[in-house]
Design a protein around this motif. Structure first.
Motif, PDB file in Angstrom:
ATOM      1  N   VAL A  10       0.820  -1.209   0.000  1.00 29.84           N
ATOM      2  CA  VAL A  10       0.000   0.000   0.000  1.00 29.84           C
ATOM      3  C   VAL A  10       0.863   1.272   0.000  1.00 29.84           C
ATOM      4  CG1 VAL A  10      -0.306   0.120   2.505  1.00 29.84           C
ATOM      5  CG2 VAL A  10      -2.071   1.028   1.002  1.00 29.84           C
ATOM      6  N   ILE A  11       2.034   1.221   0.602  1.00 34.52           N
ATOM      7  CA  ILE A  11       2.890   2.418   0.625  1.00 34.52           C
ATOM      8  C   ILE A  11       3.324   2.803  -0.781  1.00 34.52           C
ATOM      9  CG2 ILE A  11       5.104   1.246   1.026  1.00 34.52           C
ATOM     10  CD1 ILE A  11       3.986   4.454   2.791  1.00 34.52           C
ATOM     11  N   GLU A  12       3.570   1.819  -1.630  1.00 36.49           N
ATOM     12  CA  GLU A  12       3.927   2.105  -3.031  1.00 36.49           C
ATOM     13  C   GLU A  12       2.741   2.703  -3.784  1.00 36.49           C
ATOM     14  OE1 GLU A  12       6.731   2.015  -4.734  1.00 36.49           O
ATOM     15  OE2 GLU A  12       8.018   1.084  -3.232  1.00 36.49           O
ATOM     16  N   LYS A  13       1.560   2.259  -3.447  1.00 32.27           N
ATOM     17  CA  LYS A  13       0.361   2.806  -4.089  1.00 32.27           C
ATOM     18  C   LYS A  13       0.174   4.273  -3.710  1.00 32.27           C
ATOM     19  CE  LYS A  13      -1.848  -1.664  -4.381  1.00 32.27           C
ATOM     20  NZ  LYS A  13      -2.819  -2.577  -3.822  1.00 32.27           N
ATOM     21  N   TYR A  14       0.421   4.602  -2.436  1.00 35.36           N
ATOM     22  CA  TYR A  14       0.331   5.999  -2.007  1.00 35.36           C
ATOM     23  C   TYR A  14       1.366   6.849  -2.734  1.00 35.36           C
ATOM     24  CZ  TYR A  14      -2.671   4.606   1.903  1.00 35.36           C
ATOM     25  OH  TYR A  14      -3.688   4.121   2.665  1.00 35.36           O
ATOM     26  N   HIS A  15       2.555   6.321  -2.874  1.00 35.13           N
ATOM     27  CA  HIS A  15       3.608   7.057  -3.563  1.00 35.13           C
ATOM     28  C   HIS A  15       3.254   7.268  -5.031  1.00 35.13           C
ATOM     29  CE1 HIS A  15       7.812   7.217  -5.400  1.00 35.13           C
ATOM     30  NE2 HIS A  15       7.657   8.360  -4.781  1.00 35.13           N
ATOM     31  N   ALA A  16       2.773   6.231  -5.672  1.00 31.77           N
ATOM     32  CA  ALA A  16       2.396   6.328  -7.088  1.00 31.77           C
ATOM     33  C   ALA A  16       1.248   7.306  -7.306  1.00 31.77           C
ATOM     34  CB  ALA A  16       2.026   4.949  -7.622  1.00 31.77           C
ATOM     35  N   ALA A  17       0.362   7.412  -6.328  1.00 34.62           N
ATOM     36  CA  ALA A  17      -0.781   8.319  -6.440  1.00 34.62           C
ATOM     37  C   ALA A  17      -0.414   9.760  -6.059  1.00 34.62           C
ATOM     38  CB  ALA A  17      -1.924   7.831  -5.556  1.00 34.62           C
ATOM     39  N   GLY A  18       0.841   9.999  -5.720  1.00 30.65           N
ATOM     40  CA  GLY A  18       1.278  11.346  -5.385  1.00 30.65           C
ATOM     41  C   GLY A  18       0.973  11.765  -3.965  1.00 30.65           C
ATOM     42  N   LYS A  19       0.587  10.810  -3.126  1.00 25.65           N
ATOM     43  CA  LYS A  19       0.304  11.155  -1.731  1.00 25.65           C
ATOM     44  C   LYS A  19       1.585  11.248  -0.911  1.00 25.65           C
ATOM     45  CE  LYS A  19      -4.289   9.183  -1.888  1.00 25.65           C
ATOM     46  NZ  LYS A  19      -5.243   8.263  -1.317  1.00 25.65           N
ATOM     47  N   LEU A  20       2.664  10.699  -1.446  1.00 26.12           N
ATOM     48  CA  LEU A  20       3.986  10.812  -0.842  1.00 26.12           C
ATOM     49  C   LEU A  20       4.951  11.307  -1.908  1.00 26.12           C
ATOM     50  CD1 LEU A  20       4.259   7.409   1.065  1.00 26.12           C
ATOM     51  CD2 LEU A  20       3.998   9.650   2.098  1.00 26.12           C
ATOM     52  N   SER A  21       5.761  12.294  -1.567  1.00 25.23           N
ATOM     53  CA  SER A  21       6.749  12.795  -2.515  1.00 25.23           C
ATOM     54  C   SER A  21       7.913  11.806  -2.609  1.00 25.23           C
ATOM     55  CB  SER A  21       7.275  14.156  -2.053  1.00 25.23           C
ATOM     56  OG  SER A  21       8.079  13.998  -0.898  1.00 25.23           O
TER      57      SER A  21
END
Length: 93
Positions: A10-21
């Motif tokens: 899920v952390i990679e999904k957040y990153h891919a969605a731009g929720k994490l820089s």
């Protein structure tokens, strides 16, 4: 471990969605890698027996309030099944 077991979570999904820089993701990866390294050092480094005992026997280390009980990861189960099947195929030849 961090690279192998955090990828495609899920952390990679957040990153891919731009929720994490990218910087936040790098900091997260570094933090997880350092914590895993430290934990493994405590577990397996024979020079750290006293430190391991001190930390692992501390109630604050083992307490996980409001966390669900972990379950064995399905990806590991799948990998074990595949590897057993491959080993059995090699042994039967």
């Amino acid at each position: 471990m961090a690279r192998l077991y955090l990828r495609n979570t899920v952390i990679e999904k957040y990153h891919a969605a731009g929720k994490l820089s990218d910087l936040e993701m790098e900091a997260f990866n570094r933090n997880v890698a350092n914590k895993l390294y430290s934990y493994l050092q405590l577990l397996f480094n024979s020079k750290m027996v006293r430190e391991k005992d001190l930390l692992f026997k501390s109630p604050s280390f083992t307490a996980l309030p409001d966390w669900d009980k972990p379950i064995f990861d399905q990806d590991f189960e799948n990998a074990i099944h595949i590897l057993k099947k491959m080993k059995n195929n090699r042994c039967s030849k």
